[in-house]
Design a protein around this motif. Structure first.
Motif, PDB file in Angstrom:
ATOM      1  N   ILE A   1       0.839  -1.203   0.000  1.00 12.60           N
ATOM      2  CA  ILE A   1       0.000   0.000   0.000  1.00 12.60           C
ATOM      3  C   ILE A   1       0.870   1.247   0.000  1.00 12.60           C
ATOM      4  N   ILE A   2       0.508   2.201  -0.852  1.00 19.33           N
ATOM      5  CA  ILE A   2       1.137   3.517  -0.867  1.00 19.33           C
ATOM      6  C   ILE A   2       0.147   4.486  -0.226  1.00 19.33           C
ATOM      7  N   VAL A   3       0.625   5.250   0.736  1.00 15.12           N
ATOM      8  CA  VAL A   3      -0.216   6.212   1.453  1.00 15.12           C
ATOM      9  C   VAL A   3      -0.109   7.569   0.776  1.00 15.12           C
ATOM     10  N   HIS A   4      -1.252   8.191   0.559  1.00 12.63           N
ATOM     11  CA  HIS A   4      -1.299   9.553   0.011  1.00 12.63           C
ATOM     12  C   HIS A   4      -1.972  10.454   1.031  1.00 12.63           C
ATOM     13  N   GLN A   5      -1.325  11.573   1.347  1.00 13.73           N
ATOM     14  CA  GLN A   5      -1.908  12.599   2.186  1.00 13.73           C
ATOM     15  C   GLN A   5      -2.173  13.799   1.282  1.00 13.73           C
ATOM     16  N   VAL A   6      -3.452  14.065   1.049  1.00 17.49           N
ATOM     17  CA  VAL A   6      -3.841  15.068   0.065  1.00 17.49           C
ATOM     18  C   VAL A   6      -4.583  16.201   0.772  1.00 17.49           C
ATOM     19  N   PRO A   7      -4.183  17.465   0.534  1.00 13.49           N
ATOM     20  CA  PRO A   7      -4.901  18.583   1.153  1.00 13.49           C
ATOM     21  C   PRO A   7      -6.401  18.488   0.847  1.00 13.49           C
ATOM     22  N   ARG A   8      -7.203  18.659   1.875  1.00 10.09           N
ATOM     23  CA  ARG A   8      -8.649  18.509   1.734  1.00 10.09           C
ATOM     24  C   ARG A   8      -9.222  19.378   0.614  1.00 10.09           C
ATOM     25  N   ALA A   9      -8.752  20.606   0.518  1.00  9.18           N
ATOM     26  CA  ALA A   9      -9.304  21.537  -0.473  1.00  9.18           C
ATOM     27  C   ALA A   9      -9.081  21.065  -1.915  1.00  9.18           C
ATOM     28  N   SER A  10      -8.015  20.325  -2.158  1.00  9.29           N
ATOM     29  CA  SER A  10      -7.722  19.897  -3.534  1.00  9.29           C
ATOM     30  C   SER A  10      -7.991  18.414  -3.770  1.00  9.29           C
ATOM     31  N   ALA A  11      -8.585  17.716  -2.810  1.00 14.48           N
ATOM     32  CA  ALA A  11      -8.781  16.263  -2.929  1.00 14.48           C
ATOM     33  C   ALA A  11      -9.614  15.850  -4.146  1.00 14.48           C
ATOM     34  N   PRO A  12     -10.777  16.463  -4.417  1.00 20.09           N
ATOM     35  CA  PRO A  12     -11.530  16.033  -5.605  1.00 20.09           C
ATOM     36  C   PRO A  12     -10.739  16.207  -6.904  1.00 20.09           C
ATOM     37  N   MET A  13     -10.025  17.322  -7.029  1.00 23.89           N
ATOM     38  CA  MET A  13      -9.225  17.562  -8.231  1.00 23.89           C
ATOM     39  C   MET A  13      -8.090  16.531  -8.328  1.00 23.89           C
ATOM     40  N   TRP A  14      -7.443  16.226  -7.209  1.00 22.61           N
ATOM     41  CA  TRP A  14      -6.371  15.228  -7.179  1.00 22.61           C
ATOM     42  C   TRP A  14      -6.899  13.867  -7.607  1.00 22.61           C
ATOM     43  N   LEU A  15      -8.080  13.495  -7.115  1.00 25.16           N
ATOM     44  CA  LEU A  15      -8.675  12.211  -7.493  1.00 25.16           C
ATOM     45  C   LEU A  15      -8.953  12.152  -8.992  1.00 25.16           C
ATOM     46  N   MET A  16      -9.498  13.208  -9.552  1.00 25.86           N
ATOM     47  CA  MET A  16      -9.795  13.222 -10.986  1.00 25.86           C
ATOM     48  C   MET A  16      -8.506  13.166 -11.818  1.00 25.86           C
ATOM     49  N   GLN A  17      -7.436  13.773 -11.316  1.00 26.02           N
ATOM     50  CA  GLN A  17      -6.143  13.676 -11.996  1.00 26.02           C
ATOM     51  C   GLN A  17      -5.648  12.237 -11.973  1.00 26.02           C
ATOM     52  N   LYS A  18      -5.812  11.553 -10.843  1.00 27.54           N
ATOM     53  CA  LYS A  18      -5.398  10.149 -10.743  1.00 27.54           C
ATOM     54  C   LYS A  18      -6.196   9.288 -11.717  1.00 27.54           C
ATOM     55  N   GLN A  19      -7.488   9.571 -11.857  1.00 25.97           N
ATOM     56  CA  GLN A  19      -8.295   8.817 -12.808  1.00 25.97           C
ATOM     57  C   GLN A  19      -7.790   9.064 -14.236  1.00 25.97           C
ATOM     58  N   ALA A  20      -7.457  10.299 -14.556  1.00 25.41           N
ATOM     59  CA  ALA A  20      -6.925  10.617 -15.885  1.00 25.41           C
ATOM     60  C   ALA A  20      -5.599   9.906 -16.138  1.00 25.41           C
ATOM     61  N   GLU A  21      -4.849   9.613 -15.076  1.00 25.21           N
ATOM     62  CA  GLU A  21      -3.580   8.887 -15.191  1.00 25.21           C
ATOM     63  C   GLU A  21      -3.792   7.379 -15.320  1.00 25.21           C
ATOM     64  N   GLY A  22      -5.051   6.916 -15.227  1.00 22.40           N
ATOM     65  CA  GLY A  22      -5.332   5.494 -15.408  1.00 22.40           C
ATOM     66  C   GLY A  22      -5.644   4.721 -14.148  1.00 22.40           C
ATOM     67  N   TYR A  23      -5.691   5.378 -13.006  1.00 20.61           N
ATOM     68  CA  TYR A  23      -6.055   4.703 -11.766  1.00 20.61           C
ATOM     69  C   TYR A  23      -7.558   4.453 -11.735  1.00 20.61           C
ATOM     70  N   GLU A  24      -7.950   3.371 -11.102  1.00 22.27           N
ATOM     71  CA  GLU A  24      -9.369   3.127 -10.807  1.00 22.27           C
ATOM     72  C   GLU A  24      -9.678   3.840  -9.496  1.00 22.27           C
ATOM     73  N   LEU A  25     -10.816   4.495  -9.419  1.00 24.84           N
ATOM     74  CA  LEU A  25     -11.228   5.199  -8.207  1.00 24.84           C
ATOM     75  C   LEU A  25     -12.426   4.488  -7.594  1.00 24.84           C
ATOM     76  N   ASP A  26     -12.325   4.166  -6.327  1.00 25.14           N
ATOM     77  CA  ASP A  26     -13.450   3.585  -5.606  1.00 25.14           C
ATOM     78  C   ASP A  26     -14.514   4.674  -5.480  1.00 25.14           C
ATOM     79  N   LEU A  27     -15.706   4.421  -5.989  1.00 29.09           N
ATOM     80  CA  LEU A  27     -16.749   5.452  -5.974  1.00 29.09           C
ATOM     81  C   LEU A  27     -17.176   5.837  -4.561  1.00 29.09           C
ATOM     82  N   LYS A  28     -16.883   4.997  -3.576  1.00 28.49           N
ATOM     83  CA  LYS A  28     -17.208   5.336  -2.190  1.00 28.49           C
ATOM     84  C   LYS A  28     -16.362   6.500  -1.678  1.00 28.49           C
TER      85      LYS A  28
END
Length: 188
Positions: free
Chosen positions: A143-170
């Motif tokens: 497991i890789i741990v990511h600590q993401v600033p709360r204010a930018s979390a949705p944008m960070w998640l969408m960037q990860k999806q654009a990079e090819g990661y699967e995002l748990d919809l929960k």
């Protein structure tokens, strides 16, 4: 219940296959999976560090053939018969992220995929976090741990999806539950 619901409910449950971690079941014409260990429950931990970073975990998931971004999570009672939702959440958060919560609060419990599995999950909010280790999970989890600033979390998640990661919809339910209780009231 409708008459069709009653008819399905009255059918005997048949085990089709049993593996190490899952078993396939059939009731009437309906097939579904259930866990062979624990209580058929899992916890998803919504956790924000004292620096206002949301904790996400990244790991490879074999069924998807891809790396995923999720909130920390784990099974209840898989290795610990005395497990509660709270103790499982605390243990999993420490194992996966290295953060120990002083407080855990069960927010909501329900099915993960009601048409495919009997598994239920509990959203748990972990607060008053203290860093106690590196995380990374137990042997074989990688497991890789990511600590993401709360204010930018949705944008960070969408960037990860654009990079090819699967995002748990929960994840989006978890983001909502950082600031709100399940009834919509503000956390306070």
């Amino acid at each position: 219940m409708t008459s069709a619901d009653h008819a399905a409910h009255d059918q005997p449950i048949e085990t089709i296959y049993t593996g190490q971690w899952l078993r396939m079941m059939r009731r009437g014409h309906w097939e579904y999976a259930e866990r062979t260990h624990g209580k058929g429950m899992a916890v998803i931990i919504v956790a924000v560090t004292p620096d206002d970073n949301i904790l996400f975990v990244e790991q490879y998931r074999v069924p998807l053939g891809a790396r995923t971004i999720e909130m920390p999570a784990g099974l209840v009672g898989d290795d610990h018969d005395h497990d509660t939702l709270e103790s499982a959440a605390q243990r999993e958060l420490i194992e996966e992220t290295g953060w120990d919560p002083a407080r855990v609060e069960v927010l909501l419990t329900g099915p993960t995929s009601a048409g495919m599995s009997s598994e239920r999950i509990a959203f748990v909010r972990a607060t008053q976090l203290r860093k106690v280790g590196d995380g990374g999970g137990v042997a074989g989890e990688d497991i890789i741990v990511h600590q993401v600033p709360r204010a930018s979390a949705p944008m960070w998640l969408m960037q990860k999806q654009a990079e090819g990661y699967e995002l748990d919809l929960k994840l989006w339910a978890g983001l909502w539950m950082i600031e709100r209780n399940p009834d919509g009231s503000a956390v306070g």
